[in-house]
Structures are given as structure tokens and as C-alpha cells.
Design a protein around this motif. Structure first.
Motif, mmCIF file in Angstrom:
data_model
loop_
_atom_site.group_PDB
_atom_site.id
_atom_site.type_symbol
_atom_site.label_atom_id
_atom_site.label_comp_id
_atom_site.label_asym_id
_atom_site.label_seq_id
_atom_site.Cartn_x
_atom_site.Cartn_y
_atom_site.Cartn_z
ATOM 1 N N ALA A 169 -21.006 18.206 -5.517
ATOM 2 C CA ALA A 169 -19.791 18.640 -6.220
ATOM 3 C C ALA A 169 -18.685 18.968 -5.229
ATOM 4 N N ARG A 170 -17.453 18.665 -5.607
ATOM 5 C CA ARG A 170 -16.312 19.032 -4.779
ATOM 6 C C ARG A 170 -15.161 19.463 -5.687
ATOM 7 N N THR A 171 -14.299 20.308 -5.133
ATOM 8 C CA THR A 171 -13.202 20.883 -5.910
ATOM 9 C C THR A 171 -11.876 20.289 -5.461
ATOM 10 N N ILE A 172 -11.098 19.851 -6.437
ATOM 11 C CA ILE A 172 -9.758 19.328 -6.160
ATOM 12 C C ILE A 172 -8.742 20.310 -6.734
ATOM 13 N N THR A 173 -7.777 20.702 -5.919
ATOM 14 C CA THR A 173 -6.721 21.604 -6.373
ATOM 15 C C THR A 173 -5.503 20.789 -6.770
ATOM 16 N N TYR A 174 -5.030 21.022 -7.999
ATOM 17 C CA TYR A 174 -3.895 20.289 -8.548
ATOM 18 C C TYR A 174 -2.747 21.265 -8.735
ATOM 19 N N SER A 175 -1.611 20.973 -8.120
ATOM 20 C CA SER A 175 -0.439 21.852 -8.236
ATOM 21 C C SER A 175 0.314 21.563 -9.531
ATOM 22 N N LEU A 176 0.752 22.639 -10.190
ATOM 23 C CA LEU A 176 1.477 22.519 -11.453
ATOM 24 C C LEU A 176 2.944 22.879 -11.260
ATOM 25 N N LYS A 177 3.772 22.418 -12.184
ATOM 26 C CA LYS A 177 5.153 22.876 -12.218
ATOM 27 C C LYS A 177 5.166 24.346 -12.666
ATOM 28 N N ARG A 178 6.138 25.092 -12.205
ATOM 29 C CA ARG A 178 6.234 26.493 -12.620
ATOM 30 C C ARG A 178 6.563 26.544 -14.123
ATOM 31 N N PHE A 179 5.809 27.334 -14.858
ATOM 32 C CA PHE A 179 5.945 27.362 -16.317
ATOM 33 C C PHE A 179 5.758 28.782 -16.826
ATOM 34 N N THR A 180 5.994 28.958 -18.126
ATOM 35 C CA THR A 180 5.789 30.239 -18.802
ATOM 36 C C THR A 180 4.732 30.071 -19.874
ATOM 37 N N LEU A 181 3.698 30.897 -19.815
ATOM 38 C CA LEU A 181 2.700 30.913 -20.880
ATOM 39 C C LEU A 181 3.071 32.006 -21.877
#
Length: 346
Positions: free
Chosen positions: A145-157
Motif C-alpha cells: 500500500a502507498r499513500t498519494i496526497t492530492y492538493s485541493l483548491k481552497r474551499f468552504t465547507l
């Protein structure tokens, strides 16, 4: 105006949602009631625009129909950004969140209704997205298993819940603002009814608007439903306009009494008093007898009955108050000297 995107399954009555959306305010200045909440949100929006930062995550809580979704759809309009909408029950696993998170635009809004119904595994998956605008995706299993980090646009939840106590502490702590919505006054509801009758091209008198407001349980969604029914009644039996006599006749036909109690409310009180002797009785027993889900009783029926003192909650269950007996035309029982519940009727 906000560009609304709905991805994945939705819940609830589609027709009711269409009616609500048609009558919903578009900007904060158009919102009637909840003024303190609206003023704080306006400050947050202006600060976000001046600082060029995304609006902080916001949690709205309160009984159904008080404007949680309205505020969630108004804020993107104020910010000039888009909104994606989903609900907690639709997010059964982390993969269900991926289409929403990866389609986010800079500064956009992700709205999750009934957020308290998200599974814990989905909560934990969204933590880094809320804090660092990233998600960690695990590929493979075991040693490979390996982990990939995905960057997101800045947003509001923006989350909406009728039961904030069911959210975990870590989840609640990640919201920068937590706003509780209160029931509306008759004057506020009458104003909403007058404005929305104008949007529906339906003439209405001031006294008729107040009559509908008085029977709307302090809730805008109920007021809109009462308005739609009365409008249909008038169109079928009269000239389409709404006067006070027409409003009273329409609501009487819908079995909504002068205090706003409908047939489910009265059925609840009748069972509590006639079958269970006025209580104390647990909500599960009441729900089984009425043949409604206990969540429906707790979230939709009981808040108004509690607020208006028809019932109260004791450590042993629900107890009918004197006003409940009066509403059903019954006399409250005289407390016995050793009756521990006697103080409720003094």
C-alpha cells in the motif's frame, strides 16, 4: 450569482425542494429573521473578500425548516462563487466524497446537509481537506500500500444538522463558525408570507398573512407549505386571492388548528395522554405506537411541542403539560400528594 452543482444522490421531497428554492432569498439582505446570524455572516463574508481568503467553515444547527439550507445557498451568491450540494446519508464511504472535493473551485462552497449522518470513516477522511486543503488517497493493500496526497483548491465547507450533539468533537472543532438557528416570530413569518405571495403572484391580505403565520409553528418552511396549500385552495374554490376567511377555511380543511398543530401533533398528544396516561414515556415507545420513525418525532414534531410547552422531557421520558390537555379539550389530572410529577402541573 452562485452556480449550483448537485452531484450524486439527493434526499427529501423533490417537489418541496423546488418550491423552497423558488421562494428562497438570494442575498443576506433579503433574509427575514435570524438577524444576528445574518449580521455575523455578513462580517465573515466581507472579511473573506478583503483578506482574499476563503470563508471559514460554517456549521448551522437547529430544527428543520429554519433556514440552514437558505444560508448555505445565499453565501455563495454573496461571494460570487459556486456551490456543490450533497447530504450525509449519500456519503457512505470516502470515495463518495472524491467527486465533490476534486471538482471544487478556488473559494467555492461544499454544502453537506444532515452532516451528522456521515459515517465516522468519512468524517476522518475530510479532516485534512478542511484543515490543509488536501486529501490522502491510499492505493493498494498491506505491505504494498502507498499513500498519494492530492492538493485541493481552497474551499468552504458548510454543514447543516438538526443534531449537532451527534457530531464528534473533532468534527465540530474544525468549523470556524457554529450558528444555531431559532424559531421565527409571527411578525417575521407574516413578512415572509407576504413577500413569497408576491413572488407567486397571489394577492393576500395582511390579516390572512398573519393567520397563516400564526399557524406555521415558527418555521418558514411550514409557512411556505401553508401558503402553497392556501393558494391552491383559493384557486380551486375562489378567485385565487387569499383573505383571512379563505386562509382559515383552507387550514381547517388541512386539519391545522388555530395553534398550528396538525394531525400528527394531535395524534402524538392523544397517544401520550390517552394511552400512556400523560407520561413519562420514552420516544421509542411513542414512535412505535404512532408508526413514525423516532427521528421524525425528535426532529420535526417535538421541537415545537417543547417550545410551546405542550410537553416536557424528564429523565424518564416525555410528559404531557397542562396545555396539551387543553388543546385536546381534556382536563389535566390532579396531582397526588406523593406524585413526583406533580410539580409539572402546579
Amino acid at each position: 450569482m452562485a452556480r449550483e452543482k448537485v452531484i450524486g444522490p439527493s434526499s427529501g421531497d423533490d417537489e418541496r425542494k423546488q418550491h423552497d428554492a423558488a421562494l428562497r432569498p438570494k442575498l443576506l439582505k433579503e433574509v427575514i429573521g435570524q438577524r444576528k446570524v445574518a449580521e455575523r455572516l455578513e462580517i465573515a463574508v466581507r472579511a473573506s473578500q478583503k483578506l482574499n481568503e476563503p470563508l471559514g467553515h460554517i456549521l448551522f444547527d437547529g430544527p428543520p425548516g429554519l433556514g440552514k439550507t437558505t444560508f448555505a445557498t445565499v453565501l455563495p451568491n454573496e461571494l460570487g462563487t459556486s456551490i456543490q450540494m450533497t447530504s450525509g446519508p449519500a456519503l457512505s464511504k470516502p470515495a463518495d466524497l472524491l467527486p465533490f472535493l476534486t471538482n471544487l473551485e478556488e473559494g467555492s462552497v461544499l454544502f453537506i446537509d444532515e452532516i451528522h449522518r456521515m459515517p465516522r470513516v468519512v468524517e476522518e477522511f475530510i479532516y485534512p481537506a478542511m484543515e490543509d486543503f488536501r486529501i490522502d488517497i491510499v492505493l493498494g493493500e498491506g505491505m504494498s500500500a502507498r499513500t498519494i496526497t492530492y492538493s485541493l483548491k481552497r474551499f468552504t465547507l458548510i454543514g447543516a444538522t438538526t443534531r449537532s450533539g451527534m457530531l464528534s468533537g473533532p468534527m465540530r472543532d474544525r468549523f470556524k463558525m457554529h450558528e444555531h438557528l431559532e424559531f421565527y416570530s409571527v411578525e417575521e413569518l407574516a413578512t415572509i408570507i407576504r413577500i413569497n405571495s408576491g413572488k407567486l403572484n397571489t394577492p393576500i391580505t395582511e390579516s390572512a398573512a398573519r393567520e397563516l403565520a400564526r399557524r406555521s409553528r415558527g418555521t418558514p418552511r411550514v409557512a411556505n407549505s401553508r401558503l402553497h396549500w392556501t393558494r391552491s385552495y383559493s384557486a380551486a374554490k375562489h378567485d385565487g386571492s387569499i383573505s383571512e376567511p379563505i386562509a382559515k377555511a383552507a387550514l381547517d380543511m388541512a386539519e391545522v388548528d388555530s395553534d398550528g398543530l396538525d394531525k400528527n401533533d394531535r395524534r402524538y398528544l392523544e397517544i401520550l395522554i390517552d394511552l400512556y396516561g400523560g407520561g413519562p414515556t420514552g420516544v421509542e415507545a411513542l414512535a412505535a405506537t404512532i408508526n413514525l420513525a423516532s427521528d421524525t418525532l425528535s426532529d420535526e414534531i417535538e421541537p415545537y411541542l417543547l417550545r410551546e410547552q405542550y410537553i416536557t422531557r424528564s429523565p424518564r421520558g416525555r410528559v404531557a403539560m397542562p396545555r396539551a390537555y387543553t388543546a385536546l379539550g381534556k382536563l389535566p389530572p390532579r396531582p397526588k400528594p406523593d406524585d413526583k410529577q406533580g410539580s409539572l402541573f402546579e
